[in-house]
Design a protein around this motif. Structure first.
Motif, PDB file in Angstrom:
ATOM      1  N   TRP A 104      13.940   5.495   4.564  1.00 50.63           N
ATOM      2  CA  TRP A 104      14.232   5.732   3.139  1.00 50.63           C
ATOM      3  C   TRP A 104      13.284   6.792   2.571  1.00 50.63           C
ATOM      4  O   TRP A 104      13.711   7.705   1.880  1.00 50.63           O
ATOM      5  CB  TRP A 104      14.082   4.431   2.342  1.00 50.63           C
ATOM      6  CG  TRP A 104      14.002   4.672   0.866  1.00 50.63           C
ATOM      7  CD1 TRP A 104      15.043   4.935   0.016  1.00 50.63           C
ATOM      8  CD2 TRP A 104      12.809   4.714   0.071  1.00 50.63           C
ATOM      9  NE1 TRP A 104      14.555   5.134  -1.250  1.00 50.63           N
ATOM     10  CE2 TRP A 104      13.196   5.009  -1.252  1.00 50.63           C
ATOM     11  CE3 TRP A 104      11.464   4.535   0.351  1.00 50.63           C
ATOM     12  CZ2 TRP A 104      12.274   5.119  -2.283  1.00 50.63           C
ATOM     13  CZ3 TRP A 104      10.555   4.646  -0.680  1.00 50.63           C
ATOM     14  CH2 TRP A 104      10.962   4.936  -1.976  1.00 50.63           C
ATOM     15  N   PHE A 105      12.003   6.661   2.883  1.00 54.09           N
ATOM     16  CA  PHE A 105      11.025   7.607   2.362  1.00 54.09           C
ATOM     17  C   PHE A 105      11.297   9.020   2.876  1.00 54.09           C
ATOM     18  O   PHE A 105      11.108  10.001   2.156  1.00 54.09           O
ATOM     19  CB  PHE A 105       9.606   7.153   2.719  1.00 54.09           C
ATOM     20  CG  PHE A 105       8.535   8.003   2.111  1.00 54.09           C
ATOM     21  CD1 PHE A 105       8.407   8.100   0.740  1.00 54.09           C
ATOM     22  CD2 PHE A 105       7.647   8.706   2.910  1.00 54.09           C
ATOM     23  CE1 PHE A 105       7.412   8.894   0.166  1.00 54.09           C
ATOM     24  CE2 PHE A 105       6.652   9.496   2.349  1.00 54.09           C
ATOM     25  CZ  PHE A 105       6.547   9.580   0.975  1.00 54.09           C
ATOM     26  N   LEU A 106      11.751   9.137   4.119  1.00 55.08           N
ATOM     27  CA  LEU A 106      12.064  10.450   4.678  1.00 55.08           C
ATOM     28  C   LEU A 106      13.238  11.124   3.969  1.00 55.08           C
ATOM     29  O   LEU A 106      13.393  12.341   4.051  1.00 55.08           O
ATOM     30  CB  LEU A 106      12.366  10.333   6.171  1.00 55.08           C
ATOM     31  CG  LEU A 106      11.211   9.907   7.064  1.00 55.08           C
ATOM     32  CD1 LEU A 106      11.675   9.796   8.509  1.00 55.08           C
ATOM     33  CD2 LEU A 106      10.039  10.851   6.951  1.00 55.08           C
ATOM     34  N   ALA A 116       1.391   7.071   2.281  1.00 54.15           N
ATOM     35  CA  ALA A 116       2.626   6.301   2.105  1.00 54.15           C
ATOM     36  C   ALA A 116       3.496   6.408   3.348  1.00 54.15           C
ATOM     37  O   ALA A 116       4.063   5.406   3.815  1.00 54.15           O
ATOM     38  CB  ALA A 116       3.384   6.789   0.873  1.00 54.15           C
ATOM     39  N   LEU A 117       3.615   7.605   3.906  1.00 57.23           N
ATOM     40  CA  LEU A 117       4.385   7.802   5.130  1.00 57.23           C
ATOM     41  C   LEU A 117       3.815   6.961   6.262  1.00 57.23           C
ATOM     42  O   LEU A 117       4.552   6.297   6.996  1.00 57.23           O
ATOM     43  CB  LEU A 117       4.381   9.287   5.496  1.00 57.23           C
ATOM     44  CG  LEU A 117       5.179   9.700   6.705  1.00 57.23           C
ATOM     45  CD1 LEU A 117       6.669   9.473   6.467  1.00 57.23           C
ATOM     46  CD2 LEU A 117       4.931  11.172   7.012  1.00 57.23           C
ATOM     47  N   ILE A 124      10.719  13.804  -2.984  1.00 58.09           N
ATOM     48  CA  ILE A 124       9.268  14.026  -3.011  1.00 58.09           C
ATOM     49  C   ILE A 124       8.744  14.267  -1.594  1.00 58.09           C
ATOM     50  O   ILE A 124       7.867  15.099  -1.375  1.00 58.09           O
ATOM     51  CB  ILE A 124       8.524  12.885  -3.739  1.00 58.09           C
ATOM     52  CG1 ILE A 124       7.130  13.335  -4.108  1.00 58.09           C
ATOM     53  CG2 ILE A 124       8.500  11.625  -2.931  1.00 58.09           C
ATOM     54  CD1 ILE A 124       6.511  12.526  -5.200  1.00 58.09           C
ATOM     55  N   TYR A 125       9.312  13.572  -0.618  1.00 59.63           N
ATOM     56  CA  TYR A 125       8.932  13.813   0.777  1.00 59.63           C
ATOM     57  C   TYR A 125       9.363  15.212   1.200  1.00 59.63           C
ATOM     58  O   TYR A 125       8.589  15.972   1.785  1.00 59.63           O
ATOM     59  CB  TYR A 125       9.558  12.772   1.703  1.00 59.63           C
ATOM     60  CG  TYR A 125       9.428  13.140   3.159  1.00 59.63           C
ATOM     61  CD1 TYR A 125       8.255  12.911   3.849  1.00 59.63           C
ATOM     62  CD2 TYR A 125      10.481  13.751   3.834  1.00 59.63           C
ATOM     63  CE1 TYR A 125       8.123  13.275   5.182  1.00 59.63           C
ATOM     64  CE2 TYR A 125      10.364  14.116   5.159  1.00 59.63           C
ATOM     65  CZ  TYR A 125       9.186  13.874   5.820  1.00 59.63           C
ATOM     66  OH  TYR A 125       9.056  14.242   7.135  1.00 59.63           O
ATOM     67  N   LYS A 126      10.599  15.548   0.910  1.00 64.41           N
ATOM     68  CA  LYS A 126      11.128  16.850   1.328  1.00 64.41           C
ATOM     69  C   LYS A 126      10.365  18.001   0.681  1.00 64.41           C
ATOM     70  O   LYS A 126      10.134  19.028   1.313  1.00 64.41           O
ATOM     71  CB  LYS A 126      12.608  16.941   0.996  1.00 64.41           C
ATOM     72  CG  LYS A 126      13.457  16.018   1.840  1.00 64.41           C
ATOM     73  CD  LYS A 126      14.916  16.056   1.419  1.00 64.41           C
ATOM     74  CE  LYS A 126      15.710  15.033   2.206  1.00 64.41           C
ATOM     75  NZ  LYS A 126      17.086  14.951   1.744  1.00 64.41           N
ATOM     76  N   LYS A 127       9.956  17.835  -0.562  1.00 68.71           N
ATOM     77  CA  LYS A 127       9.264  18.909  -1.270  1.00 68.71           C
ATOM     78  C   LYS A 127       7.810  19.053  -0.821  1.00 68.71           C
ATOM     79  O   LYS A 127       7.319  20.167  -0.657  1.00 68.71           O
ATOM     80  CB  LYS A 127       9.319  18.646  -2.773  1.00 68.71           C
ATOM     81  CG  LYS A 127       8.666  19.726  -3.601  1.00 68.71           C
ATOM     82  CD  LYS A 127       8.782  19.440  -5.074  1.00 68.71           C
ATOM     83  CE  LYS A 127       8.086  20.525  -5.875  1.00 68.71           C
ATOM     84  NZ  LYS A 127       8.036  20.207  -7.289  1.00 68.71           N
ATOM     85  N   LEU A 167       0.822  -1.211   0.000  1.00 65.34           N
ATOM     86  CA  LEU A 167       0.000   0.000   0.000  1.00 65.34           C
ATOM     87  C   LEU A 167       0.856   1.262   0.000  1.00 65.34           C
ATOM     88  O   LEU A 167       0.506   2.263  -0.621  1.00 65.34           O
ATOM     89  CB  LEU A 167      -0.944  -0.009   1.206  1.00 65.34           C
ATOM     90  CG  LEU A 167      -2.079  -1.022   1.147  1.00 65.34           C
ATOM     91  CD1 LEU A 167      -2.827  -1.072   2.484  1.00 65.34           C
ATOM     92  CD2 LEU A 167      -3.030  -0.704   0.013  1.00 65.34           C
ATOM     93  N   GLY A 168       1.987   1.214   0.690  1.00 63.17           N
ATOM     94  CA  GLY A 168       2.897   2.357   0.697  1.00 63.17           C
ATOM     95  C   GLY A 168       3.415   2.677  -0.689  1.00 63.17           C
ATOM     96  O   GLY A 168       3.436   3.838  -1.114  1.00 63.17           O
TER      97      GLY A 168
END
Length: 120
Positions: free
Chosen positions: A48-50, A34-35, A54-57, A8-9
């Motif tokens: 990894w996602f952090l 996703a987070l 795309i996370y940062k933006k 799902l993430g």
């Protein structure tokens, strides 16, 4: 259950990336999901996602401060209002009542719950 959250993430990341490219699809809600899913499934995937751009933006300010820039708030509210207005036009009266209630909740949430921060 862990593999379900991982799947799902990644689906939510894909939808979020599509939403970043298409103006009619939201980005932030899918990336928030996703987070959440990566946080539930694996500390390694979560970290990894952090680190992704795309996370940062799109999410970093909201995730860390529970705040969005004025530009982000305006773009999210404009897009969602336009999409709900289109739905409002095509639905019967009970659907219209639900859409108006959802819009009122959304605007209350954005004005009173989510803080506004300066753009950097």
């Amino acid at each position: 259950m862990r593999f379900l959250y991982i799947g799902l993430g990644f689906i939510c990341i894909g939808l979020g990336v599509i939403g970043a490219l298409l103006p009619v699809m939201p980005t932030t809600p899918f990336l928030l999901l996703a987070l959440f899913f990566f946080g539930k499934s694996s500390p390694r995937l979560h970290s990894w996602f952090l680190q992704t751009e795309i996370y940062k933006k799109h999410l970093k300010s909201f995730d860390e401060q529970r705040a969005l820039t004025k530009k982000s708030k305006i773009s999210i509210l404009t897009l969602s209002t336009v999409m709900m207005a289109i739905s409002f036009y095509f639905t019967p009266i009970y659907g219209r009542i639900c859409i108006v209630i959802l819009l009122l909740i959304e605007y209350w949430f954005f004005f009173f719950w989510i803080k506004t921060i300066d753009e950097r």
